[in-house]
Design an enzyme around this catalytic site. Sequence first.
Site, PDB file in Angstrom:
ATOM      1  N   GLU A 117     -17.332 -14.181   4.479  1.00 40.52           N
ATOM      2  CA  GLU A 117     -16.876 -15.385   3.676  1.00 40.52           C
ATOM      3  C   GLU A 117     -17.366 -16.479   4.443  1.00 40.52           C
ATOM      4  O   GLU A 117     -16.996 -16.873   5.487  1.00 40.52           O
ATOM      5  CB  GLU A 117     -15.367 -15.240   3.393  1.00 40.52           C
ATOM      6  CG  GLU A 117     -14.993 -16.206   2.318  1.00 40.52           C
ATOM      7  CD  GLU A 117     -13.598 -16.107   1.960  1.00 40.52           C
ATOM      8  OE1 GLU A 117     -13.260 -16.731   0.869  1.00 40.52           O
ATOM      9  OE2 GLU A 117     -12.884 -15.589   2.587  1.00 40.52           O
ATOM     10  N   ASP A 158     -12.630 -24.137  -0.912  1.00 40.43           N
ATOM     11  CA  ASP A 158     -12.713 -24.256   0.413  1.00 40.43           C
ATOM     12  C   ASP A 158     -13.623 -22.942   1.009  1.00 40.43           C
ATOM     13  O   ASP A 158     -14.341 -23.341   2.158  1.00 40.43           O
ATOM     14  CB  ASP A 158     -11.459 -24.035   1.324  1.00 40.43           C
ATOM     15  CG  ASP A 158     -10.850 -22.577   0.896  1.00 40.43           C
ATOM     16  OD1 ASP A 158     -10.575 -22.287  -0.102  1.00 40.43           O
ATOM     17  OD2 ASP A 158     -10.755 -21.864   1.762  1.00 40.43           O
TER      18      ASP A 158
END
Length: 510
Positions: A487, A96
Amino acid sequence: MASCSSSTAAMAMAITIFLFLLSFATPVFLAKPTHQAHHPRFASHNYRDALAKSILYFEGQRSGKLPSSQRITWRKDSGLSDGKAMGVDLVGGYYDAGDNVKFGFPMAFTTTMLSWSVIEFGGLMKGELLNAKQAIGWATEYLLKATAHPDTIYVQVGEAGSDHSCWERPEDMDTPRSVYKIDKNTPGTEVAAETAAALAAASLVFRKCNPSYSKILIKRAIRVFAFADKYRGSYSNGLRKVVCPYYCSVSGYEDELLWGAAWLHRATKNPTYLNYIQRNGQTLGAAETDNTFGWDNKHVGARILLSKSFLVQKLQTLHDYKSHADNYICSLIPGTPASQAQYTPGGLLFKMDDSNMQYVTSTSFLLVTYAKYLTSARMVVKCGGVVITPKRLRNVAKKQVDYLLGDNPLKMSYMVGYGARYPQRIHHRGSSLPSVANHPAKIQCRDGFSVMNSQSPNPNVLVGAVVGGPDEHDRFPDERSDYEQSEPATYINAPLVGTLTYLAHSFGQL
């Protein structure tokens, strides 16, 4: 089974895949607009380049056996025994974000949003349409595996705790690949209904180019939604120790049921789902005032999606969803009586400290999509005495995307590999550690932290990755340890694909 992704090296499979990919050719060449749009003369950004990179990013997130067509070549095979301990095949899918866990909830939402992007704007994508479909197919192949057994969905592979205690490449992964599932005894309505939405939306993507695969997807979507609705319960309860705090469901599961039903209605045209929506809409939160849209909360997305049935298909029974969608727009646009949205001094929508850019990309997609529906119906949004036109919605979306691509106080693109200045130290294990090609020897679990804590730029450029973005004051430290801002994640990129397609086309770049 045919899909967009490559499989084994067996000759039969190779031929199947070749013929399958060949079936994409027709939509690509037929996807010309029926009229010549009037294109503005000047665009400050190369949206077509950004679009290509936003899709390419997904290849860097692949888990499993990589195909020979893999374009991000510093990534290699990983997770080849996923599911084996439980006697199931869970090889494939996507990581993910910057770690090596496969979380089913955000992966399903990513699939739904990639599919929605193609459904609304795929006809404009030209050469990128094939790449977008392959990105969707890589996910649907995994979701079909995860839902292979009736009344059971495998929703996670890997343990976040042990994974996060290591900083290692997915190719070196040696942390436990534990498998977690939902079933009748441990329900997980959110992830089940989102998975149904993903499969239903993807079935529309493949309907013309691969009808048999599309039928497999919709048949599975129907079964999975029935399971989600029959065995109700939050997956954050039954699997709390596993999924929280990473992908804990805060909004409950009602929004996913409405969202899943909306996608099944759109994909099947079966009156059963329209009746379900009419009967349950209010109790499932149709008029909910929470205006966040993302992997956890689908209320706003369901409103916009269902408004199309009224605006474009003239389905009068869903007229309330136009007003529900309008309420969302009025809360978002500055200068309206109901405006609640917060913006940074530089003009970025700001909703959350952790990965705010996911909110920016999802909101921008809803704006251009709702503008499309309104234009088709020749309607506007009325916020008190203020009239909001489709053009205004598109301008707001464009401003957000332009900020993301570099029109901001730091003059920095928040998409890796786009523009002259972009984040160099993203919070991503594979990108930050030497590639297998350059460093064949295994990098042990804890050894990678010396790299994670260093100031050196990432050696492998994860092209197209959009990071969490700046804080509420437009500041961005570009520190690898700062996962909230540095991120990237699949669900940040997925809705951006549709918006970039619209912008590239509107400026004559596609």
